[in-house]
Design an enzyme around this catalytic site. Sequence first.
Site, PDB file in Angstrom:
ATOM      1  N   GLN A 143      47.953  28.537  91.766  1.00 50.09           N
ATOM      2  CA  GLN A 143      48.936  28.178  90.736  1.00 50.09           C
ATOM      3  C   GLN A 143      49.399  29.453  90.041  1.00 50.09           C
ATOM      4  O   GLN A 143      48.589  30.318  89.714  1.00 50.09           O
ATOM      5  CB  GLN A 143      48.250  27.243  89.730  1.00 50.09           C
ATOM      6  CG  GLN A 143      48.541  27.464  88.261  1.00 50.09           C
ATOM      7  CD  GLN A 143      49.841  26.803  87.810  1.00 50.09           C
ATOM      8  OE1 GLN A 143      50.241  25.790  88.371  1.00 50.09           O
ATOM      9  NE2 GLN A 143      50.494  27.386  86.820  1.00 50.09           N
ATOM     10  N   THR A 144      50.714  29.550  89.807  1.00 54.43           N
ATOM     11  CA  THR A 144      51.170  30.677  88.992  1.00 54.43           C
ATOM     12  C   THR A 144      52.489  30.363  88.308  1.00 54.43           C
ATOM     13  O   THR A 144      53.271  29.548  88.791  1.00 54.43           O
ATOM     14  CB  THR A 144      51.308  31.971  89.828  1.00 54.43           C
ATOM     15  OG1 THR A 144      51.735  33.029  88.986  1.00 54.43           O
ATOM     16  CG2 THR A 144      52.292  31.820  90.973  1.00 54.43           C
ATOM     17  N   ARG A 145      52.716  31.037  87.167  1.00 53.93           N
ATOM     18  CA  ARG A 145      54.007  30.948  86.480  1.00 53.93           C
ATOM     19  C   ARG A 145      54.546  32.362  86.233  1.00 53.93           C
ATOM     20  O   ARG A 145      55.425  32.574  85.418  1.00 53.93           O
ATOM     21  CB  ARG A 145      53.875  30.201  85.139  1.00 53.93           C
ATOM     22  CG  ARG A 145      52.698  30.594  84.278  1.00 53.93           C
ATOM     23  CD  ARG A 145      52.779  29.983  82.906  1.00 53.93           C
ATOM     24  NE  ARG A 145      53.285  30.942  81.962  1.00 53.93           N
ATOM     25  CZ  ARG A 145      52.534  31.772  81.230  1.00 53.93           C
ATOM     26  NH1 ARG A 145      51.227  31.750  81.328  1.00 53.93           N
ATOM     27  NH2 ARG A 145      53.090  32.609  80.387  1.00 53.93           N
TER      28      ARG A 145
ATOM     29  N   HIS B 179      51.725  40.183  92.138  1.00 50.79           N
ATOM     30  CA  HIS B 179      51.625  41.570  92.576  1.00 50.79           C
ATOM     31  C   HIS B 179      50.456  41.685  93.553  1.00 50.79           C
ATOM     32  O   HIS B 179      49.921  40.689  94.019  1.00 50.79           O
ATOM     33  CB  HIS B 179      51.452  42.475  91.359  1.00 50.79           C
ATOM     34  CG  HIS B 179      52.577  42.323  90.375  1.00 50.79           C
ATOM     35  ND1 HIS B 179      53.839  42.805  90.631  1.00 50.79           N
ATOM     36  CD2 HIS B 179      52.641  41.693  89.173  1.00 50.79           C
ATOM     37  CE1 HIS B 179      54.634  42.501  89.620  1.00 50.79           C
ATOM     38  NE2 HIS B 179      53.934  41.823  88.716  1.00 50.79           N
TER      39      HIS B 179
ATOM     40  N   HIS C 220      47.214  39.673  92.987  1.00 50.73           N
ATOM     41  CA  HIS C 220      47.267  38.245  93.312  1.00 50.73           C
ATOM     42  C   HIS C 220      47.161  38.026  94.820  1.00 50.73           C
ATOM     43  O   HIS C 220      46.539  37.080  95.288  1.00 50.73           O
ATOM     44  CB  HIS C 220      48.567  37.622  92.791  1.00 50.73           C
ATOM     45  CG  HIS C 220      48.789  37.861  91.337  1.00 50.73           C
ATOM     46  ND1 HIS C 220      49.615  38.868  90.872  1.00 50.73           N
ATOM     47  CD2 HIS C 220      48.259  37.261  90.241  1.00 50.73           C
ATOM     48  CE1 HIS C 220      49.613  38.854  89.557  1.00 50.73           C
ATOM     49  NE2 HIS C 220      48.788  37.898  89.141  1.00 50.73           N
TER      50      HIS C 220
ATOM     51  N   GLY D 193      41.518  31.156  87.736  1.00 45.92           N
ATOM     52  CA  GLY D 193      41.149  32.517  87.339  1.00 45.92           C
ATOM     53  C   GLY D 193      40.864  32.603  85.856  1.00 45.92           C
ATOM     54  O   GLY D 193      40.401  31.641  85.236  1.00 45.92           O
ATOM     55  N   ARG D 194      41.192  33.743  85.309  1.00 50.16           N
ATOM     56  CA  ARG D 194      40.952  33.998  83.895  1.00 50.16           C
ATOM     57  C   ARG D 194      42.072  33.369  83.080  1.00 50.16           C
ATOM     58  O   ARG D 194      43.236  33.471  83.452  1.00 50.16           O
ATOM     59  CB  ARG D 194      40.946  35.518  83.713  1.00 50.16           C
ATOM     60  CG  ARG D 194      40.415  35.986  82.421  1.00 50.16           C
ATOM     61  CD  ARG D 194      40.502  37.502  82.335  1.00 50.16           C
ATOM     62  NE  ARG D 194      40.037  37.916  81.037  1.00 50.16           N
ATOM     63  CZ  ARG D 194      40.775  37.882  79.940  1.00 50.16           C
ATOM     64  NH1 ARG D 194      42.026  37.462  80.008  1.00 50.16           N
ATOM     65  NH2 ARG D 194      40.267  38.255  78.788  1.00 50.16           N
TER      66      ARG D 194
ATOM     67  N   GLU E  24      93.696  41.516  67.374  1.00 46.75           N
ATOM     68  CA  GLU E  24      94.982  40.847  67.645  1.00 46.75           C
ATOM     69  C   GLU E  24      95.027  40.284  69.070  1.00 46.75           C
ATOM     70  O   GLU E  24      95.633  39.241  69.312  1.00 46.75           O
ATOM     71  CB  GLU E  24      96.163  41.775  67.374  1.00 46.75           C
ATOM     72  CG  GLU E  24      96.214  42.985  68.265  1.00 46.75           C
ATOM     73  CD  GLU E  24      97.444  43.873  67.998  1.00 46.75           C
ATOM     74  OE1 GLU E  24      98.400  43.383  67.400  1.00 46.75           O
ATOM     75  OE2 GLU E  24      97.405  45.040  68.411  1.00 46.75           O
TER      76      GLU E  24
ATOM     77  N   ARG F  82      93.030  37.121  68.980  1.00 54.03           N
ATOM     78  CA  ARG F  82      93.799  36.111  68.248  1.00 54.03           C
ATOM     79  C   ARG F  82      94.869  35.484  69.143  1.00 54.03           C
ATOM     80  O   ARG F  82      95.118  34.291  69.081  1.00 54.03           O
ATOM     81  CB  ARG F  82      94.466  36.745  67.016  1.00 54.03           C
ATOM     82  CG  ARG F  82      93.494  36.938  65.869  1.00 54.03           C
ATOM     83  CD  ARG F  82      93.319  35.646  65.116  1.00 54.03           C
ATOM     84  NE  ARG F  82      92.237  35.714  64.145  1.00 54.03           N
ATOM     85  CZ  ARG F  82      91.876  34.687  63.392  1.00 54.03           C
ATOM     86  NH1 ARG F  82      92.476  33.520  63.503  1.00 54.03           N
ATOM     87  NH2 ARG F  82      90.890  34.802  62.545  1.00 54.03           N
TER      88      ARG F  82
ATOM     89  N   ILE G 175      88.214  41.965  62.238  1.00 50.41           N
ATOM     90  CA  ILE G 175      87.870  42.257  60.840  1.00 50.41           C
ATOM     91  C   ILE G 175      86.435  41.795  60.582  1.00 50.41           C
ATOM     92  O   ILE G 175      85.641  42.515  60.011  1.00 50.41           O
ATOM     93  CB  ILE G 175      88.854  41.540  59.875  1.00 50.41           C
ATOM     94  CG1 ILE G 175      90.269  42.101  60.074  1.00 50.41           C
ATOM     95  CG2 ILE G 175      88.403  41.735  58.421  1.00 50.41           C
ATOM     96  CD1 ILE G 175      91.330  41.416  59.232  1.00 50.41           C
ATOM     97  N   ALA G 176      86.103  40.576  61.053  1.00 47.76           N
ATOM     98  CA  ALA G 176      84.753  39.999  60.927  1.00 47.76           C
ATOM     99  C   ALA G 176      84.202  40.178  59.510  1.00 47.76           C
ATOM    100  O   ALA G 176      83.230  40.919  59.303  1.00 47.76           O
ATOM    101  CB  ALA G 176      83.818  40.602  61.962  1.00 47.76           C
TER     102      ALA G 176
HETATM  103  S1  PPS Z   1      88.791  37.655  61.547  1.00 44.83           S
HETATM  104  O1  PPS Z   1      88.570  37.415  60.118  1.00 44.83           O
HETATM  105  O2  PPS Z   1      87.819  38.623  62.074  1.00 44.83           O
HETATM  106  O3  PPS Z   1      88.817  36.422  62.310  1.00 44.83           O
HETATM  107  O4  PPS Z   1      90.210  38.338  61.653  1.00 44.83           O
HETATM  108  P1  PPS Z   1      90.821  38.939  62.985  1.00 44.83           P
HETATM  109  O5  PPS Z   1      90.618  38.034  64.135  1.00 44.83           O
HETATM  110  O6  PPS Z   1      90.337  40.334  63.172  1.00 44.83           O
HETATM  111  O7  PPS Z   1      92.359  38.909  62.743  1.00 44.83           O
HETATM  112  C1  PPS Z   1      92.946  39.738  61.902  1.00 44.83           C
HETATM  113  C2  PPS Z   1      94.343  40.055  62.341  1.00 44.83           C
HETATM  114  O8  PPS Z   1      95.184  38.963  62.026  1.00 44.83           O
HETATM  115  C3  PPS Z   1      96.176  39.368  61.074  1.00 44.83           C
HETATM  116  N1  PPS Z   1      96.128  38.415  59.933  1.00 44.83           N
HETATM  117  C4  PPS Z   1      95.169  38.341  58.978  1.00 44.83           C
HETATM  118  N2  PPS Z   1      94.052  39.065  58.739  1.00 44.83           N
HETATM  119  C5  PPS Z   1      93.304  38.754  57.682  1.00 44.83           C
HETATM  120  N3  PPS Z   1      93.588  37.745  56.828  1.00 44.83           N
HETATM  121  C6  PPS Z   1      94.673  36.972  57.022  1.00 44.83           C
HETATM  122  N4  PPS Z   1      94.973  35.960  56.184  1.00 44.83           N
HETATM  123  C7  PPS Z   1      95.523  37.261  58.138  1.00 44.83           C
HETATM  124  N5  PPS Z   1      96.652  36.715  58.617  1.00 44.83           N
HETATM  125  C8  PPS Z   1      96.995  37.432  59.718  1.00 44.83           C
HETATM  126  C9  PPS Z   1      95.853  40.781  60.642  1.00 44.83           C
HETATM  127  O9  PPS Z   1      97.023  41.516  60.781  1.00 44.83           O
HETATM  128  C10 PPS Z   1      94.786  41.267  61.593  1.00 44.83           C
HETATM  129  O10 PPS Z   1      95.277  42.199  62.500  1.00 44.83           O
HETATM  130  P2  PPS Z   1      94.332  43.266  63.222  1.00 44.83           P
HETATM  131  O11 PPS Z   1      95.265  44.301  63.723  1.00 44.83           O
HETATM  132  O12 PPS Z   1      93.648  42.543  64.354  1.00 44.83           O
HETATM  133  O13 PPS Z   1      93.343  43.776  62.236  1.00 44.83           O
END
Ligand code: PPS
Length: 574
Positions: A198-200, A204, A207, A292-293, A435, A438, A478-479
């Site tokens: 038996q083995t998971r 080598h 074994h 085994g062990r 962009e 998006r 932007i995140a």
């Molecule tokens: S996020 O928050 O990370 O989902 O934003 P992101 O996908 O990077 O999108 C940002 C781009 O969309 C344009 N845009 C806006 N940004 C921020 N807030 C609002 N309300 C908004 N509306 C449009 C903005 O020009 C960003 O462009 P880039 O060049 O990608 O930064």
Amino acid sequence: MANSPHGGVLKDLHIRDAHKHDELLLESETLPSIVLTDRQLCDLELIMNGGFSPLEGFMNQSDYQRVLNELRLTNGCLFSMPITLDVSEFDIKALDLAPNKRVLLRDPRDDSRLAILTVQDIYRPNKIEEATKVFGDNDLAHPSVKYLHNHVKEYYVGGSVEAIKAPIHYDYIAHRYTPTELRAHFKKLNWTRVVAFQTRNPMHRAHRELTVRAARIRQANVLLHPVVGLTKPGDIDHYTRVRVYQALMPKYPNGMATLGLLPLAMRMGGPREALWHAIIRKNFGASHFIIGRDHAGPGKNSKGVDFYGPYDAQALVGKYKDELQIEVVPFQMMTYIPESDEYMPIDEIPKGTQTLNISGTELRRRLRGGLHIPEWFSYPEVVKVLRDTHPPKSKQGFTLFLTGYYNSGKDLIAKALQVILNEQGGRTVSLLLGEIVRSELSSELGFTKKARDQNIARIGFVSAELTKAGAAVIAAPIAPYADARAHVKQAIEQYGGFYLIHVNSPLEFCISTDRKGVYKKAQAGEIKGFTGIDDPYEAPTDADIVVDPSKQSISEICHQIILLLEKFKKVLTK
Ligand code: PPS
């Protein structure tokens, strides 16, 4: 002759029920159905093919209780693991489950109809009692105790099953044998004494030496019988392992060994599990079983102490030796002796002899670092399989995640990095500018927190998939939210590196250099909820690098990032 099945009769329900297959299928159309969990699916496969003989279904309350208390079914037959079908109160009501009702059991992967269960009873288990009696402890550090409390539903349904069809598999079909098939295979090969292993884990040289030694001592053939159902979370996936076993097979003398795959859902139950494993192997026709062990050991409990002693499993199985009727071959740890280039059980090595060993942790370290793995430890063919699926850090993909305000310079940095990494070569480079994402992935999303989180989650998903495939990903949204960034990090780090780069240009700089006038529009209220104007930006506190294009050139920033990658061995040098 293969060993006789546990309880005397192999309960191959496929053979037993073949004559009423069409009837069952027709009836199944009228029945309510339970879609099985992955674990229930494994259990049902082995109930139906006879791997769990003498079971003919999921345990009723009296069998369950006696297994817990005495390791026996109500008919007195030894059985150490409760095999139960858990359902919720909602299921019971929705499916109108009650004694004598019939219910269809479906495969969760393709919804196919596998079996009909006749309900015998429905009972509520005491999970703490089950954990304590079966696993010896109610500690959530035990994977099955955790599963029991977090995933197993509140009620169990006992009852016998009638087989419609076996679950379909698409992988390694030639190595998947039912007990009936394996018994026929042994007969064809004229094997009468078979020692099962038996083995998971990957196998080598130790074994291979252990199994050959067991075969020699008992004048038997070898059945490599690895588990390909569910094993301990975090184990090496079964695809990789089976390729390892396939690479190992030619290392046995011709005709000595067979590789059969066992679709078992392990419980990591140590001694009880070992007894269960022995019963299963007996059903598959083996006459001997290696223990085994630390057999089926779950590791350490929440106090850092091993759940079971290293030889507890051997001791428990030894206790039932006479009635079990499969001979256990106990083994101590196999250890390498460089002087004679051989492996021996540690208890047989004379004191003072020099020995070598590479632990699992050390092996993983060497794989991660692409470091040497010696031939005394494993075969080059096996190591190659492991290296293919566990590339060293330098060969794994990675994601550079740039976050910052609009017009912070993150796009300029991202594009420059793309050029630099393309020049470097060795990996495909993917650029996920805000962009582009998006328009290509998130065109229907707006800029509420929910929509932004969804957008970042999509970037995370795509980046993780690309990272898994070994690419270099440069993402530059932007995140603005920390939790969304953290989720992306988590998704990617399972597959490769994740580096968070905060492009920390001051907002005034972003506004004053905004040639397109986007900020002006936002300030004038023409764009609503714009990051930095009337929407938040949570500056990272966990960035790997913080850069500032208002003070640094793009070249300087890229160099800083390349140095970071170099530190983590992500820059491929010739
Ligand atoms: S996020 O928050 O990370 O989902 O934003 P992101 O996908 O990077 O999108 C940002 C781009 O969309 C344009 N845009 C806006 N940004 C921020 N807030 C609002 N309300 C908004 N509306 C449009 C903005 O020009 C960003 O462009 P880039 O060049 O990608 O930064």
